[in-house]
Design a protein around this motif. Sequence first.
Motif, PDB file in Angstrom:
ATOM      1  N   MET A   1       0.843  -1.200   0.000  1.00  0.00           N
ATOM      2  CA  MET A   1       0.000   0.000   0.000  1.00  0.00           C
ATOM      3  C   MET A   1       0.876   1.247   0.000  1.00  0.00           C
ATOM      4  N   SER A   2       0.557   2.207  -0.858  1.00  0.00           N
ATOM      5  CA  SER A   2       1.350   3.415  -0.995  1.00  0.00           C
ATOM      6  C   SER A   2       1.031   4.426   0.102  1.00  0.00           C
ATOM      7  N   THR A   3       2.054   5.181   0.475  1.00  0.00           N
ATOM      8  CA  THR A   3       1.916   6.264   1.446  1.00  0.00           C
ATOM      9  C   THR A   3       2.196   7.584   0.747  1.00  0.00           C
ATOM     10  N   GLU A   4       1.369   8.574   1.018  1.00  0.00           N
ATOM     11  CA  GLU A   4       1.582   9.893   0.416  1.00  0.00           C
ATOM     12  C   GLU A   4       2.664  10.650   1.169  1.00  0.00           C
ATOM     13  N   ILE A   5       3.603  11.199   0.418  1.00  0.00           N
ATOM     14  CA  ILE A   5       4.630  12.078   0.991  1.00  0.00           C
ATOM     15  C   ILE A   5       4.150  13.508   0.799  1.00  0.00           C
ATOM     16  N   LYS A   6       3.988  14.236   1.911  1.00  0.00           N
ATOM     17  CA  LYS A   6       3.423  15.583   1.852  1.00  0.00           C
ATOM     18  C   LYS A   6       4.425  16.638   2.302  1.00  0.00           C
ATOM     19  N   VAL A   7       4.168  17.853   1.876  1.00  0.00           N
ATOM     20  CA  VAL A   7       4.936  18.999   2.356  1.00  0.00           C
ATOM     21  C   VAL A   7       4.623  19.192   3.837  1.00  0.00           C
ATOM     22  N   PRO A   8       5.643  19.333   4.680  1.00  0.00           N
ATOM     23  CA  PRO A   8       5.360  19.556   6.104  1.00  0.00           C
ATOM     24  C   PRO A   8       4.684  20.900   6.338  1.00  0.00           C
ATOM     25  N   VAL A   9       4.161  21.080   7.532  1.00  0.00           N
ATOM     26  CA  VAL A   9       3.555  22.359   7.896  1.00  0.00           C
ATOM     27  C   VAL A   9       4.624  23.444   7.815  1.00  0.00           C
TER      28      VAL A   9
ATOM     29  N   VAL B   1       0.580  16.949  -1.512  1.00  0.00           N
ATOM     30  CA  VAL B   1       1.207  15.665  -1.844  1.00  0.00           C
ATOM     31  C   VAL B   1       2.260  15.889  -2.924  1.00  0.00           C
ATOM     32  N   ILE B   2       3.486  15.449  -2.647  1.00  0.00           N
ATOM     33  CA  ILE B   2       4.571  15.656  -3.611  1.00  0.00           C
ATOM     34  C   ILE B   2       5.148  14.346  -4.135  1.00  0.00           C
ATOM     35  N   ALA B   3       4.831  13.220  -3.483  1.00  0.00           N
ATOM     36  CA  ALA B   3       5.358  11.933  -3.939  1.00  0.00           C
ATOM     37  C   ALA B   3       4.569  10.803  -3.302  1.00  0.00           C
ATOM     38  N   LYS B   4       4.810   9.586  -3.806  1.00  0.00           N
ATOM     39  CA  LYS B   4       4.220   8.390  -3.222  1.00  0.00           C
ATOM     40  C   LYS B   4       5.329   7.426  -2.840  1.00  0.00           C
ATOM     41  N   PHE B   5       5.143   6.797  -1.673  1.00  0.00           N
ATOM     42  CA  PHE B   5       6.167   5.933  -1.087  1.00  0.00           C
ATOM     43  C   PHE B   5       5.543   4.594  -0.714  1.00  0.00           C
ATOM     44  N   LYS B   6       6.281   3.518  -0.955  1.00  0.00           N
ATOM     45  CA  LYS B   6       5.788   2.190  -0.612  1.00  0.00           C
ATOM     46  C   LYS B   6       6.706   1.557   0.412  1.00  0.00           C
ATOM     47  N   ALA B   7       6.179   1.318   1.596  1.00  0.00           N
ATOM     48  CA  ALA B   7       6.979   0.749   2.680  1.00  0.00           C
ATOM     49  C   ALA B   7       7.216  -0.741   2.441  1.00  0.00           C
ATOM     50  N   GLY B   8       8.432  -1.202   2.783  1.00  0.00           N
ATOM     51  CA  GLY B   8       8.758  -2.623   2.716  1.00  0.00           C
ATOM     52  C   GLY B   8       9.081  -3.137   1.343  1.00  0.00           C
ATOM     53  N   ALA B   9       8.925  -2.320   0.304  1.00  0.00           N
ATOM     54  CA  ALA B   9       9.189  -2.780  -1.059  1.00  0.00           C
ATOM     55  C   ALA B   9      10.680  -2.768  -1.356  1.00  0.00           C
TER      56      ALA B   9
END
Length: 405
Positions: free
Chosen positions: A1-9, A72-80
């Motif tokens: 499952m992909s995780t969204e990488i976002k701009v921090p506050v 959202v600036i990127a998508k990340f997949k954990a464990g891949a």
Amino acid sequence: MSTEIKVPVLPESVADATIATWHKQPGEACERDENLVDIETDKVVLEVVAPDDGVLEEIIKNEGDTVVAEEVIAKFKAGAAASSDSKPKKEESSASVEETKSSSDKPSSDDVLSPAVRRLVSEHGLNAADIPASGKGGRLTKEDVEKYIKGGSKKAVSSSAKSSAEPVIASGPREEKRVPMTRLRKRIAERLVDAQHTAAILTTFNDVNMKPVMDLRAKYKDQFMKTHDVKLGFMSFFVKATVEALKRYPAVNASIDGDDIVYHGFFDVGIAVSGPRGLVVPVIRDADQLSMAEIEKTIMEFGQKAQNNQLTVEDLSGGTFTVSNGGTFGSLMSTPIINPPQSGILGMHRTEQRPVVENGEIVIRPMMYLAFSYDHRIIDGRESVGFLKTIKDYIEDPARILLEL
């Protein structure tokens, strides 16, 4: 499952930011807390790290794009695992691999450079082809350029010095390169112009005999280093002398807010520091309560953070007065510009041996010119001269700093 990488506050008063450098490309493996991307604001550089071990799947916002908080600036997949495309193919012959490496280690044009890398290369007058590249496909990264600059290839330094000292004679069409200003550089420009337009800036000068401080430093520098694990520099003397002068002349430590004058009951002294991204002014909080060793350690930490683009918004916020040391670059004299909403700035310069008159005799002393720029709307000439004279008196008799005289 992909995780969204976002701009921090983003920090307060910062509306948007710019994607500066992607340190990972799609398909590349990442370790937990490894830096994925640098996001540049007009104040600081924010690092966005990997949330877990895995792979960067997709980059949505490219370098140079403007982004806002929590976008959202990127998508990340954990464990891949890293994709096969990001690994060198074993089927390739060694000759083919060597040929590819040879042709890609040196970027042939600025087209393959990211905006952040182009800025660094341009600002330091470097040739991208001379810098060893470690990025994917022989791509030159920001870390490669910074390592090259810090490593200080003697050949590169001498070449750069030579090129800057000798006029360049064009053998063909004269070339120009247009490089966009960094957000920090644009912000610096805006603040400097704003200061010139809104404040009545005036500068007064004096010179100071550095021999007493230099003698004291030479006598105790080894013991100071052994006891406090930090070098004894001149800045701690000037910060201490400045604080004592601010106590005598509260208007210098004040600021204008509309039709009011705000007198600050604390002494937060900003120290102008030059970093890769431009001039920044981190603040020493409650400088009056710190020892000289604590001041030196704080300045050393600020210098290291500035070089590594690690200064935070908290480091740069506030400040009631600023001290700038142009002498580190060889400046003999300057008229520093105040940092709004502050009302004054002290400019230090290089120390050089000059003839002066003492007790009717001409003697050679290590002298430094001091410049004090101030907002004439709040500080009168008498106060400005007295303030600078007080600093001079403390530096020429540093025992008074310890005795609080």
